[in-house]
Scaffold this motif. Structure first.
Motif, PDB file in Angstrom:
ATOM      1  N   TYR A  16       0.952  -1.201  -0.121  1.00 13.84           N
ATOM      2  CA  TYR A  16      -0.084   0.032   0.042  1.00 13.84           C
ATOM      3  C   TYR A  16       0.897   1.346   0.008  1.00 13.84           C
ATOM      4  O   TYR A  16       2.057   1.250   0.564  1.00 13.84           O
ATOM      5  CB  TYR A  16      -0.916   0.115   1.302  1.00 13.84           C
ATOM      6  N   VAL A  20       3.076  -0.483   3.532  1.00 14.71           N
ATOM      7  CA  VAL A  20       2.584  -1.687   4.379  1.00 14.71           C
ATOM      8  C   VAL A  20       2.646  -2.720   3.226  1.00 14.71           C
ATOM      9  O   VAL A  20       1.810  -2.485   2.347  1.00 14.71           O
ATOM     10  CB  VAL A  20       1.315  -1.528   4.918  1.00 14.71           C
ATOM     11  N   ALA A  22       0.923  -5.893   2.393  1.00 12.64           N
ATOM     12  CA  ALA A  22      -0.125  -6.519   2.864  1.00 12.64           C
ATOM     13  C   ALA A  22      -0.280  -7.850   2.309  1.00 12.64           C
ATOM     14  O   ALA A  22      -0.632  -8.858   2.982  1.00 12.64           O
ATOM     15  CB  ALA A  22      -1.570  -5.722   2.679  1.00 12.64           C
ATOM     16  N   ASN A  42      -6.090 -10.131  12.672  1.00 13.11           N
ATOM     17  CA  ASN A  42      -6.186  -8.876  12.074  1.00 13.11           C
ATOM     18  C   ASN A  42      -5.085  -8.385  11.356  1.00 13.11           C
ATOM     19  O   ASN A  42      -4.013  -8.401  11.930  1.00 13.11           O
ATOM     20  CB  ASN A  42      -6.706  -7.731  13.223  1.00 13.11           C
ATOM     21  N   GLY A  43      -5.126  -7.768  10.286  1.00 11.36           N
ATOM     22  CA  GLY A  43      -4.137  -7.194   9.268  1.00 11.36           C
ATOM     23  C   GLY A  43      -3.313  -8.236   8.784  1.00 11.36           C
ATOM     24  O   GLY A  43      -2.257  -8.016   7.869  1.00 11.36           O
ATOM     25  N   ALA A  44      -4.092  -9.364   8.470  1.00 10.84           N
ATOM     26  CA  ALA A  44      -3.122 -10.568   8.091  1.00 10.84           C
ATOM     27  C   ALA A  44      -3.099 -10.593   6.475  1.00 10.84           C
ATOM     28  O   ALA A  44      -2.174 -11.248   5.743  1.00 10.84           O
ATOM     29  CB  ALA A  44      -3.664 -12.002   8.354  1.00 10.84           C
ATOM     30  N   GLY A  45      -3.975  -9.686   5.868  1.00 11.98           N
ATOM     31  CA  GLY A  45      -3.985  -9.585   4.308  1.00 11.98           C
ATOM     32  C   GLY A  45      -5.274 -10.129   3.972  1.00 11.98           C
ATOM     33  O   GLY A  45      -5.403 -10.034   2.362  1.00 11.98           O
ATOM     34  N   LYS A  46      -6.409 -10.679   4.589  1.00 11.75           N
ATOM     35  CA  LYS A  46      -7.390 -11.307   4.121  1.00 11.75           C
ATOM     36  C   LYS A  46      -8.312 -10.410   3.197  1.00 11.75           C
ATOM     37  O   LYS A  46      -8.693 -10.919   2.066  1.00 11.75           O
ATOM     38  CB  LYS A  46      -8.349 -11.917   4.967  1.00 11.75           C
ATOM     39  N   THR A  47      -8.572  -9.144   3.729  1.00 12.84           N
ATOM     40  CA  THR A  47      -9.431  -8.234   2.977  1.00 12.84           C
ATOM     41  C   THR A  47      -8.489  -8.021   1.547  1.00 12.84           C
ATOM     42  O   THR A  47      -9.147  -7.965   0.557  1.00 12.84           O
ATOM     43  CB  THR A  47      -9.750  -7.105   3.854  1.00 12.84           C
ATOM     44  N   THR A  48      -7.412  -7.626   1.789  1.00 14.44           N
ATOM     45  CA  THR A  48      -6.475  -7.166   0.837  1.00 14.44           C
ATOM     46  C   THR A  48      -7.001  -8.125  -0.433  1.00 14.44           C
ATOM     47  O   THR A  48      -6.941  -7.845  -1.746  1.00 14.44           O
ATOM     48  CB  THR A  48      -5.265  -6.980   1.020  1.00 14.44           C
ATOM     49  N   GLN A  87     -16.021  -6.291   3.644  1.00 11.73           N
ATOM     50  CA  GLN A  87     -16.088  -5.936   5.108  1.00 11.73           C
ATOM     51  C   GLN A  87     -16.636  -4.784   5.415  1.00 11.73           C
ATOM     52  O   GLN A  87     -17.313  -4.801   6.188  1.00 11.73           O
ATOM     53  CB  GLN A  87     -14.862  -6.281   5.515  1.00 11.73           C
ATOM     54  N   GLN A 195     -13.539 -15.036  11.630  1.00  9.73           N
ATOM     55  CA  GLN A 195     -12.390 -14.897  12.859  1.00  9.73           C
ATOM     56  C   GLN A 195     -13.166 -15.985  13.589  1.00  9.73           C
ATOM     57  O   GLN A 195     -12.693 -16.146  14.519  1.00  9.73           O
ATOM     58  CB  GLN A 195     -12.638 -13.486  13.456  1.00  9.73           C
TER      59      GLN A 195
END
Ligand SMILES: Nc1ncnc2c1ncn2[C@@H]1O[C@H](COP(=O)(O)OP(=O)(O)OP(=O)(O)O)[C@@H](O)[C@H]1O
Ligand SMILES: [Mg+2]
Length: 302
Positions: A16, A20, A22, A42-48, A87, A195
């Motif tokens: 990004y 970052v 991702a 959280n922040g692992a890259g799933k949504t990306t 999300q 989650q």
């Protein structure tokens, strides 16, 4: 028949603005007709990952395809193949539940008659039919999520991308959503982040574990639990005599704690057989099976 791959990516990376990283060289082949569950902190890259697959974001490098269509080059084809529950959805709260699902279904290219049919089907499925004419600002958080989910699933797209779809849903609606997803099994491809590990246990054919932008494991639930290296955890009252018995059992790991001996064994049946042979009072032993939660926590810690 050979397996058909629905989603494929190789060396997919996303950096990004601001630096970052991702996603770091993620490579995956997700099979058609299966339910793929992506878990990770959280922040692992799933949504990306989902945003790139659904053409909302461009990767920094690497390649991703849906049924052979490149996410960067064939956006129009891909849009027709997919249903997306983001999300953080953009919801038009001045629309009614009916209007929201209807307009999104029209946008997918369905006729007015088909869109009406789909809208009614999902309002009924998710127990929202009685509230269909209420504007979304009158809805609770869980109900809004249910509308968001309905607009993603309406039209039964070939590939569904659902980013934490059951968050905030009450147990009854969650069960309805699970049953619906399970009904699509074998036909449609579902890629779902969560989650909730019980959700993964309930639905997954294949679990993909993301951590810090990388895929650290892929396989069925069993394969994740197996990574722990043991099947059962046994707690036995601590005594010299029991310690001698425990020493004769093949184990993964063991520890002496205050009043008990804790041992983790690979072969649970064999270990219990040994304890029975040694005449240990089985009612004094606590037995615990290795769980997905334990395996997962173990996997992502460092
Ligand atoms: N638009 C953005 N700009 C900069 N960094 C971002 C942006 N979106 C996400 N990130 C960063 O990228 C990393 C991965 O975020 P992502 O949203 O993909 O994680 P996630 O696994 O979906 O997390 P969660 O479980 O919280 O939803 C995080 O470090 C996040 O802060
Ligand atoms: Mg996310």
């Amino acid at each position: 028949m050979s397996k058909q791959i629905a989603v494929q990516c190789s060396d997919l990376s996303k950096v990004y603005t601001g630096g970052v990283e991702a996603l770091k060289k993620v490579s995956l082949n997700l099979e058609k007709g299966k339910i793929h569950i992506i878990i990770g902190p959280n922040g692992a890259g799933k949504t990306t990952f989902l945003q790139i697959a659904t053409t909302e974001l461009s990767p920094t490098s690497g390649r991703m395809t849906l049924f052979g269509h490149d996410v960067m080059k064939d956006k129009e084809v891909i849009t027709r193949l997919i249903g997306v529950m983001p999300q953080q959805a953009l919801m038009y709260k001045q629309l009614t539940a009916w209007e929201h699902i209807y307009f999104f279904t029209l946008l997918k290219g369905f006729s007015r008659t088909e869109a009406t049919k789909e809208t009614e089907r999902f309002l009924k499925l998710l127990n929202l039919y009685d509230r269909r004419n209420d504007e979304l600002y009158q809805f609770s958080g869980g109900m809004i999520n249910a509308v968001n989910l309905a607009q993603a699933i309406a039209g039964d797209p070939e590939v569904l991308f659902l980013d934490e779809p059951t968050i905030g849903l009450d147990p009854k609606r969650r069960r309805i959503v699970w049953d619906y997803i399970l009904k699509m099994h074998g036909e449609k491809t579902v890629i779902l982040t969560t989650q909730y590990l019980d959700e993964a246990c309930e639905l997954a054919d294949n679990v993909v574990v993301f951590n810090k932008g990388k895929v650290i494991h892929e396989g069925n639930i069993e394969s994740i639990i197996n990574k722990l290296g043991y099947e059962l955890k046994l707690e036995i009252p601590r005594s010299e005599e029991n310690l001698a018995i425990v020493n004769r059992i093949e184990k993964h790991f063991f520890a002496e704690q205050n009043d008990k001996i804790v041992l983790w064994v690979k072969d649970g049946k064999m270990a219990i057989q040994r304890l029975v042979e040694a005449n240990i009072d089985l009612s004094s032993i606590a037995i615990q099976r290795a769980t997905l939660e334990e395996a997962y926590l173990n996997m992502i810690e460092d």
